[in-house]
Design a protein around this motif. Structure first.
Motif, PDB file in Angstrom:
ATOM      1  N   PHE A  43      -8.026  12.460  20.022  1.00  0.00           N
ATOM      2  CA  PHE A  43      -7.575  11.291  20.773  1.00  0.00           C
ATOM      3  C   PHE A  43      -8.322  10.047  20.316  1.00  0.00           C
ATOM      4  O   PHE A  43      -9.508  10.127  19.942  1.00  0.00           O
ATOM      5  CB  PHE A  43      -7.814  11.475  22.271  1.00  0.00           C
ATOM      6  N   ASP A  44      -7.661   8.904  20.387  1.00  0.00           N
ATOM      7  CA  ASP A  44      -8.334   7.641  20.130  1.00  0.00           C
ATOM      8  C   ASP A  44      -9.375   7.405  21.227  1.00  0.00           C
ATOM      9  O   ASP A  44      -9.065   7.467  22.419  1.00  0.00           O
ATOM     10  CB  ASP A  44      -7.322   6.504  20.113  1.00  0.00           C
ATOM     11  N   GLN A  45     -10.610   7.168  20.820  1.00  0.00           N
ATOM     12  CA  GLN A  45     -11.700   7.014  21.781  1.00  0.00           C
ATOM     13  C   GLN A  45     -11.517   5.814  22.696  1.00  0.00           C
ATOM     14  O   GLN A  45     -11.926   5.836  23.863  1.00  0.00           O
ATOM     15  CB  GLN A  45     -13.032   6.893  21.027  1.00  0.00           C
ATOM     16  N   ASP A  46     -10.851   4.770  22.207  1.00  0.00           N
ATOM     17  CA  ASP A  46     -10.738   3.536  22.973  1.00  0.00           C
ATOM     18  C   ASP A  46      -9.620   3.561  24.003  1.00  0.00           C
ATOM     19  O   ASP A  46      -9.770   3.031  25.105  1.00  0.00           O
ATOM     20  CB  ASP A  46     -10.519   2.359  22.022  1.00  0.00           C
ATOM     21  N   ASN A  47      -8.486   4.205  23.672  1.00  0.00           N
ATOM     22  CA  ASN A  47      -7.345   4.134  24.588  1.00  0.00           C
ATOM     23  C   ASN A  47      -6.710   5.472  24.933  1.00  0.00           C
ATOM     24  O   ASN A  47      -5.763   5.528  25.730  1.00  0.00           O
ATOM     25  CB  ASN A  47      -6.270   3.197  24.020  1.00  0.00           C
ATOM     26  N   GLY A  48      -7.201   6.574  24.344  1.00  0.00           N
ATOM     27  CA  GLY A  48      -6.673   7.894  24.663  1.00  0.00           C
ATOM     28  C   GLY A  48      -5.402   8.277  23.941  1.00  0.00           C
ATOM     29  O   GLY A  48      -4.856   9.367  24.174  1.00  0.00           O
ATOM     30  N   ASP A  49      -4.899   7.426  23.050  1.00  0.00           N
ATOM     31  CA  ASP A  49      -3.693   7.779  22.302  1.00  0.00           C
ATOM     32  C   ASP A  49      -3.952   9.013  21.442  1.00  0.00           C
ATOM     33  O   ASP A  49      -5.035   9.171  20.861  1.00  0.00           O
ATOM     34  CB  ASP A  49      -3.263   6.619  21.401  1.00  0.00           C
ATOM     35  N   LEU A  50      -2.955   9.881  21.364  1.00  0.00           N
ATOM     36  CA  LEU A  50      -3.088  11.089  20.552  1.00  0.00           C
ATOM     37  C   LEU A  50      -2.938  10.743  19.077  1.00  0.00           C
ATOM     38  O   LEU A  50      -1.893  10.240  18.654  1.00  0.00           O
ATOM     39  CB  LEU A  50      -2.035  12.117  20.958  1.00  0.00           C
ATOM     40  N   ALA A  51      -4.001  11.015  18.302  1.00  0.00           N
ATOM     41  CA  ALA A  51      -3.958  10.762  16.858  1.00  0.00           C
ATOM     42  C   ALA A  51      -3.315  11.937  16.134  1.00  0.00           C
ATOM     43  O   ALA A  51      -2.455  11.754  15.276  1.00  0.00           O
ATOM     44  CB  ALA A  51      -5.363  10.503  16.321  1.00  0.00           C
ATOM     45  N   TRP A  52      -3.756  13.155  16.460  1.00  0.00           N
ATOM     46  CA  TRP A  52      -3.141  14.346  15.879  1.00  0.00           C
ATOM     47  C   TRP A  52      -3.451  15.566  16.737  1.00  0.00           C
ATOM     48  O   TRP A  52      -4.369  15.544  17.560  1.00  0.00           O
ATOM     49  CB  TRP A  52      -3.570  14.592  14.429  1.00  0.00           C
TER      50      TRP A  52
END
Length: 445
Positions: free
Chosen positions: A289-298
């Motif tokens: 997850f992106d550390q800043d916003n929680g978006d799933l990277a992979w």
């Protein structure tokens, strides 16, 4: 109208039935495609990570004061001289199952067995300094800070603070549920999760509640921390980022789940590095997850539950990599940026515990053989296999390994001599300066 419909049914019965069957099948297929297990997420372009983000590297001689080594829980110690082959210096009997590794500070190991017996052991001799019964059931690691040991226990559900020098109780905070969440200490706060769907922050000196944050599932994982934010997953399949000062939510994000409306569960402790949050899930995936916003990277699927916490590290000889095991009996090394596989080791038993990277060797244990393995971080080549270990097997102080077996702790020191599977039965003794000793005949005996 009725006669017309009746006529159609009489004259076109088979075609009407066929059309209905086709329609039902199409709806069923569409529903299945919607509800089936989601596919893995690939990292979208430009797919970057920040190799400068994360904890400062732990190098050489150091303490290991908490589960995962540091608040980011990355489990990586740069100690290249600590490598196989090893000689066993001492053994310490833990009495019962040792599910979690001890922690290590200033020449002492601090641990707790599955039956709730806390202990301190001298790293030089393997002799106990003290033992103290604090619970009847435990499944977490201690944390050390300023001459105090902090423990969370399953039965009773509680957080306990003990004096490091003799094990006496300083304070105890009962919880409204069980806890197997290894404590995190940040400033004056001791932060733990509870199976009561809550994260607690307690005063480090008194044990009194500073804040509590309700989440949507039982919290079994140890909280991780970086730059003012606490990261912890729960059994609803959500990962939460909480502000450490007051427990307010920065972001929450979900797992992909197993399909058909079933979510995965985060048992594994998250690791925070390279601007990402990495965590395994019972849906069989490792998530980034992106550390800043929680978006799933992979996300990357395995063939079984991923209970194990991950090592996340970059070495002089390897790119940023995520190392972890799965219940499918495979140990994985994935590219931390993309989630693509660098290498894997198959045909192990189910892996439930977290790995550790010491120098250029990554160590992990399995449940089928209750053995501990060491693999080269560069290519996965096996360099050690020891017939004890089951869960979280290895920590280090930069001089030697401390291996957690099923019920026994071992001190393993780098040595020279004939080795089998990375272990030397009879290490070679260094030659003394000044020549060899004279025989008794030479002495005139």
């Amino acid at each position: 109208m009725g006669s017309t419909i009746k006529g159609l049914w009489s004259n076109h019965r088979l075609s009407t039935i066929g059309a209905v069957v086709v329609l039902v099948a199409a709806v069923a297929v569409a529903g299945y495609l919607i509800a089936k297990r989601p596919g893995d997420k690939s990292c979208p372009a430009p797919c970057t990570i920040d190799t400068n983000a994360g904890p400062p590297p732990a190098v050489g001689m150091t303490d290991w004061p908490m589960y995962g080594l540091n608040p980011q829980r990355t489990r990586d110690l740069d100690a290249p001289s600590v490598k196989p082959p090893f000689a066993i210096r001492w053994r310490f009997k833990g009495g019962h199952l040792l599910e979690y590794s001890p922690v290590l500070v200033g020449g002492s190991l601090y641990g707790i067995n599955n039956n709730g017996l806390a202990f301190s052991v001298k790293t030089r001799t393997g002799k106990a300094r003290w033992k103290h019964q604090v619970a009847t059931l435990n499944a977490s690691a201690p944390t050390y800070r300023d001459n105090t040991i902090f423990l969370s226990t399953l039965d009773p559900g509680q957080v306990v603070a003990l004096a490091a020098y003799d094990g006496h109780q300083i304070w105890k905070h009962p919880l409204p549920g069980r806890s197997e969440s290894s404590p995190l200490v940040v400033g004056n706060k001791v932060i733990v999760g509870c199976e009561c769907n809550t994260v607690f922050a307690l005063n480090r000196q008194t044990g009194k509640t500073i804040w509590e944050r309700h989440v949507n599932g039982a919290v079994k994982a140890a909280p991780a921390y970086s730059d003012g934010i606490v990261y912890v997953g729960d059994y609803s399949g959500e990962m939460s980022a909480l502000h450490v000062n007051d427990g307010s939510i920065k972001w929450q994000t979900g797992s992909q789940g197993t399909g058909f409306g079933r979510t995965g569960q985060f048992y594994a402790t998250a690791a925070v590095a390279f601007g990402r949050v990495y965590a395994g899930n019972t849906d069989g995936r490792m998530y980034s997850f992106d550390q800043d916003n929680g978006d799933l990277a992979w996300s990357h699927s395995t063939g079984g539950y991923v209970y194990a916490g991950a090592v996340v590290a970059q070495t002089a000889d390897t790119p940023p990599t995520v190392y972890f095991g799965s219940y499918d009996g495979t140990f994985y090394a994935l590219d931390a940026r993309t989630g693509n596989e660098r290498w894997s080791q198959h045909d192990l038993g189910s892996i439930s515990g977290a790995a550790s990277l010491i120098g250029d060797t990554v160590y992990v244990a399995d449940l089928r053989t209750t053995s501990t393995y060491g693999f080269e971080a560069t290519n996965g080549h096996k360099v050690l296999q020891y017939p004890d270990g089951a869960y979280n097997p290895v920590i280090s102080d930069g001089k030697q390994l401390y291996l957690t077996g099923y019920k026994t702790l071992y001190a393993l020191a780098p040595a020279q001599g004939q080795a089998t599977d990375g272990i030397i039965a009879k290490p070679s003794k260094p030659k003394k300066a000044g020549g060899s000793k004279k025989s008794s005949k030479e002495k005139g005996g």
